[in-house]
Design a protein around this motif. Structure first.
Motif, mmCIF file in Angstrom:
data_model
loop_
_atom_site.group_PDB
_atom_site.id
_atom_site.type_symbol
_atom_site.label_atom_id
_atom_site.label_comp_id
_atom_site.label_asym_id
_atom_site.label_seq_id
_atom_site.Cartn_x
_atom_site.Cartn_y
_atom_site.Cartn_z
ATOM 1 N N ALA A 298 1.618 -23.359 -49.342
ATOM 2 C CA ALA A 298 2.186 -22.886 -50.606
ATOM 3 C C ALA A 298 3.538 -23.521 -50.872
ATOM 4 C CB ALA A 298 2.321 -21.366 -50.565
ATOM 5 N N SER A 299 3.849 -23.686 -52.153
ATOM 6 C CA SER A 299 5.173 -24.097 -52.607
ATOM 7 C C SER A 299 5.637 -23.093 -53.653
ATOM 8 C CB SER A 299 5.139 -25.504 -53.192
ATOM 9 O OG SER A 299 4.682 -26.437 -52.232
ATOM 10 N N PHE A 300 6.935 -23.074 -53.916
ATOM 11 C CA PHE A 300 7.476 -21.995 -54.730
ATOM 12 C C PHE A 300 8.425 -22.508 -55.805
ATOM 13 C CE2 PHE A 300 6.582 -20.546 -50.457
ATOM 14 C CZ PHE A 300 5.785 -19.427 -50.695
ATOM 15 N N SER A 301 8.485 -21.720 -56.887
ATOM 16 C CA SER A 301 9.464 -21.940 -57.932
ATOM 17 C C SER A 301 10.258 -20.647 -58.070
ATOM 18 C CB SER A 301 8.777 -22.287 -59.248
ATOM 19 O OG SER A 301 9.729 -22.441 -60.278
ATOM 20 N N GLY A 302 11.391 -20.577 -57.384
ATOM 21 C CA GLY A 302 12.179 -19.355 -57.379
ATOM 22 C C GLY A 302 11.364 -18.185 -56.864
ATOM 23 N N ARG A 303 11.508 -17.033 -57.502
ATOM 24 C CA ARG A 303 10.763 -15.833 -57.105
ATOM 25 C C ARG A 303 9.628 -15.524 -58.082
ATOM 26 N NH1 ARG A 303 13.117 -12.266 -53.383
ATOM 27 N NH2 ARG A 303 15.064 -13.031 -52.496
ATOM 28 N N GLU A 304 9.226 -16.503 -58.869
ATOM 29 C CA GLU A 304 8.190 -16.255 -59.863
ATOM 30 C C GLU A 304 6.839 -16.827 -59.450
ATOM 31 O OE1 GLU A 304 9.575 -17.638 -63.609
ATOM 32 O OE2 GLU A 304 11.287 -16.264 -63.678
ATOM 33 N N LYS B 112 4.413 -11.806 -57.147
ATOM 34 C CA LYS B 112 4.348 -10.368 -56.916
ATOM 35 C C LYS B 112 2.930 -9.809 -57.036
ATOM 36 C CE LYS B 112 9.080 -9.334 -58.399
ATOM 37 N NZ LYS B 112 9.919 -8.575 -59.377
ATOM 38 N N THR B 113 2.185 -10.284 -58.042
ATOM 39 C CA THR B 113 0.899 -9.671 -58.369
ATOM 40 C C THR B 113 -0.315 -10.489 -57.953
ATOM 41 O OG1 THR B 113 0.798 -10.698 -60.563
ATOM 42 C CG2 THR B 113 1.989 -8.593 -60.357
ATOM 43 N N GLY B 114 -0.141 -11.807 -57.746
ATOM 44 C CA GLY B 114 -1.277 -12.668 -57.460
ATOM 45 C C GLY B 114 -2.078 -13.029 -58.688
ATOM 46 N N ASP C 166 -10.088 -20.575 -44.995
ATOM 47 C CA ASP C 166 -11.364 -21.226 -45.275
ATOM 48 C C ASP C 166 -12.399 -20.259 -45.854
ATOM 49 O OD1 ASP C 166 -10.501 -23.703 -44.556
ATOM 50 O OD2 ASP C 166 -11.477 -23.744 -42.601
ATOM 51 N N ASP C 167 -12.026 -18.981 -46.014
ATOM 52 C CA ASP C 167 -12.933 -18.014 -46.648
ATOM 53 C C ASP C 167 -12.840 -18.065 -48.171
ATOM 54 O OD1 ASP C 167 -10.530 -16.795 -47.216
ATOM 55 O OD2 ASP C 167 -11.039 -14.864 -46.332
ATOM 56 N N PHE C 168 -12.118 -19.064 -48.714
ATOM 57 C CA PHE C 168 -11.965 -19.327 -50.145
ATOM 58 C C PHE C 168 -10.866 -18.478 -50.786
ATOM 59 C CE2 PHE C 168 -16.847 -20.276 -50.541
ATOM 60 C CZ PHE C 168 -16.731 -21.267 -49.577
ATOM 61 N N PHE C 169 -10.149 -17.651 -50.004
ATOM 62 C CA PHE C 169 -9.106 -16.809 -50.571
ATOM 63 C C PHE C 169 -7.726 -17.333 -50.206
ATOM 64 C CE2 PHE C 169 -12.552 -13.730 -50.845
ATOM 65 C CZ PHE C 169 -12.263 -13.036 -52.020
ATOM 66 N N PHE C 170 -6.800 -17.093 -51.132
ATOM 67 C CA PHE C 170 -5.382 -17.342 -50.876
ATOM 68 C C PHE C 170 -4.700 -15.975 -50.808
ATOM 69 C CE2 PHE C 170 -0.985 -18.051 -52.167
ATOM 70 C CZ PHE C 170 -0.639 -19.115 -51.347
ATOM 71 N N TYR C 171 -3.863 -15.770 -49.762
ATOM 72 C CA TYR C 171 -3.338 -14.443 -49.452
ATOM 73 C C TYR C 171 -1.824 -14.372 -49.539
ATOM 74 C CZ TYR C 171 -7.933 -13.452 -47.397
ATOM 75 O OH TYR C 171 -9.274 -13.264 -47.201
ATOM 76 N N ARG C 172 -1.376 -13.183 -49.944
ATOM 77 C CA ARG C 172 0.009 -12.766 -49.721
ATOM 78 C C ARG C 172 -0.041 -11.640 -48.691
ATOM 79 N NH1 ARG C 172 5.227 -10.990 -52.970
ATOM 80 N NH2 ARG C 172 5.825 -9.181 -51.732
ATOM 81 N N ASP D 88 5.221 -6.747 -42.657
ATOM 82 C CA ASP D 88 4.716 -5.820 -41.644
ATOM 83 C C ASP D 88 3.248 -6.072 -41.288
ATOM 84 O OD1 ASP D 88 3.384 -4.959 -43.890
ATOM 85 O OD2 ASP D 88 4.142 -2.899 -43.827
ATOM 86 N N GLY D 89 2.650 -7.123 -41.875
ATOM 87 C CA GLY D 89 1.271 -7.474 -41.567
ATOM 88 C C GLY D 89 0.232 -6.874 -42.490
ATOM 89 N N SER D 90 0.644 -6.111 -43.485
ATOM 90 C CA SER D 90 -0.306 -5.522 -44.432
ATOM 91 C C SER D 90 -0.626 -6.516 -45.548
ATOM 92 C CB SER D 90 0.259 -4.231 -45.025
ATOM 93 O OG SER D 90 1.455 -4.492 -45.749
ATOM 94 N N LEU D 91 -1.790 -6.332 -46.151
ATOM 95 C CA LEU D 91 -2.227 -7.224 -47.224
ATOM 96 C C LEU D 91 -1.502 -6.896 -48.515
ATOM 97 C CD1 LEU D 91 -4.164 -9.380 -48.380
ATOM 98 C CD2 LEU D 91 -5.818 -7.530 -48.775
ATOM 99 N N GLY D 92 -0.869 -7.910 -49.111
ATOM 100 C CA GLY D 92 -0.252 -7.733 -50.420
ATOM 101 C C GLY D 92 -1.289 -7.907 -51.512
ATOM 102 N N TRP D 93 -1.867 -9.088 -51.581
ATOM 103 C CA TRP D 93 -2.971 -9.364 -52.491
ATOM 104 C C TRP D 93 -3.746 -10.575 -52.006
ATOM 105 C CZ3 TRP D 93 -2.003 -14.266 -53.979
ATOM 106 C CH2 TRP D 93 -0.692 -14.670 -54.254
#
Length: 355
Positions: free
Chosen positions: A154-160, A177-179, A127-133, A137-142
């Motif tokens: 979230a929904s996915f299309s393969g690994r892209e 991978k990059t966000g 609810d802070d307006f961000f979408f996270y990866r 291990d609990g670290s922030l990806g992006w």
């Protein structure tokens, strides 16, 4: 073996609005507005353990193949526990988010269900307006900034690509991978349903204006639109036979042709449907599958692919608060039965063959 042959009721201390999750043994993992996360066993009829979060739990958890339970909660944290309930780590969006990711929001609940991506990372909207990866291990990806809160999973299309929808009216496609943004499409109404992805990559998304869209995956262009008579809260279910199932608060479950959006049939329940339909087994073997969905009047339905009711079960039979029966959570399908949760705080496990 050892599972009961009739419905089993479990009580929590407040309403449940998130979908339960079942493991391979049909144990039920679910959070409640009473601040507790529970693991219930239909065999014993008891809770195996419970975990107290710092606020209500309004989102579905995720179970990893490695035996980790990921629990998003209203205390701004995603809690990672092992299968005994022992905490492994937590990601606190109030303290683990870099200062550069400032937000104008004053709410930090995790309301979008946490999902495990094909790469093993966690994906969730806040609810802070961000979408996270978030990494295993609990670290922030992006983190990707949107315009309002995010209730969609979230929904996915393969690994892209990873897809999600927001209250800012946009359906997003990001690089896993990059966000980085691949595209976004403004559907001109708040979006809380999660996107569903078809076999050919088509994305299906419902909105608060009652419209249901099919979008092509390359640029997010709308292929067709179907209009229902009420808000769409629930996410669509995609069948291998080319049928899309979507529920609406107009009280109906709709079956649509995936290619054209043409209505095949609708089934009217008499009350608002906020639950997502789920496709599961037909214990009689008469159909390739049955469509399971919960209604606002507390009924659980099993509908065949032709739109006929095979059975329904009134959860008020054993409800703790029969004046508030709404099933907002979606049915969770297990090996031998399904679980539903109601706004009165009940969790009900129903064997497929009970009817």
């Amino acid at each position: 073996p050892g599972l009961p042959r009739s419905p089993v009721y479990f009580r929590t201390g407040n309403g449940i609005f998130s979908t339960p999750v079942l493991d391979a043994e049909d144990r039920i993992y679910v959070g409640s507005a009473d601040h507790y996360f529970y693991v219930f066993d239909p065999r014993s009829g008891d809770a195996l353990w419970r975990f107290k979060a710092g606020e209500l739990i309004d989102s579905a958890a995720a179970l990893s193949r490695e035996g980790v339970v990921y629990i998003p909660a209203g205390d701004a944290k995603i809690h990672a526990l092992d299968l005994s309930g022992k905490k492994l780590w937590e990601f606190d969006v109030l303290h683990d988010r870099p200062e550069r990711l400032h937000s104008l929001s004053t709410n930090y609940w995790w309301e979008g269900n946490v999902t495990l991506g094909p790469d093993g990372a966690l994906y969730a909207g806040n609810d802070d307006f961000f979408f996270y990866r978030i990494e295993p291990d609990g670290s922030l990806g992006w983190a990707y900034r949107t315009g309002l809160q995010i209730w969609s999973a979230a929904s996915f299309s393969g690994r892209e690509a990873v897809y999600f929808a927001g209250f800012d009216m946009n359906l997003y496609a990001l690089d896993q991978k990059t966000g980085r943004l691949k595209w976004k499409t403004n559907l001109k109404n708040p979006l809380v349903a999660s996107p569903a992805v078809g076999e050919d990559g088509t994305i299906f998304q419902g909105g608060f204006d009652g419209r249901f869209h099919a979008l092509e995956p390359k640029r997010g262009r709308i292929k067709w639109t179907f209009e229902t008579g009420g808000h769409i809260y629930g996410s669509a279910a995609v069948a291998l036979d080319g049928t899309i199932y979507v529920s609406s608060t107009d009280g109906s479950l709709y079956a649509l042709a995936a290619e054209s959006g043409k209505k095949k049939w609708s089934f009217y329940t008499g009350d608002a449907i906020r639950s997502s339909p789920s496709l599961g087994p037909d214990p009689e073997g008469r159909s390739a599958y049955l469509v399971y969905v919960g209604g606002g009047e507390g009924e659980v339905y099993a509908i065949d692919p032709e739109g006929r009711r095979r059975w329904s079960y009134d959860t008020l039979t054993g409800a703790s608060l029969p004046d508030y029966p709404n099933i907002n959570a979606s049915p969770a399908l297990g090996a031998t039965g399904l679980a539903v949760a109601s706004a009165n705080g009940d969790v009900i496990w129903i064997p497929y063959e009970y009817y």
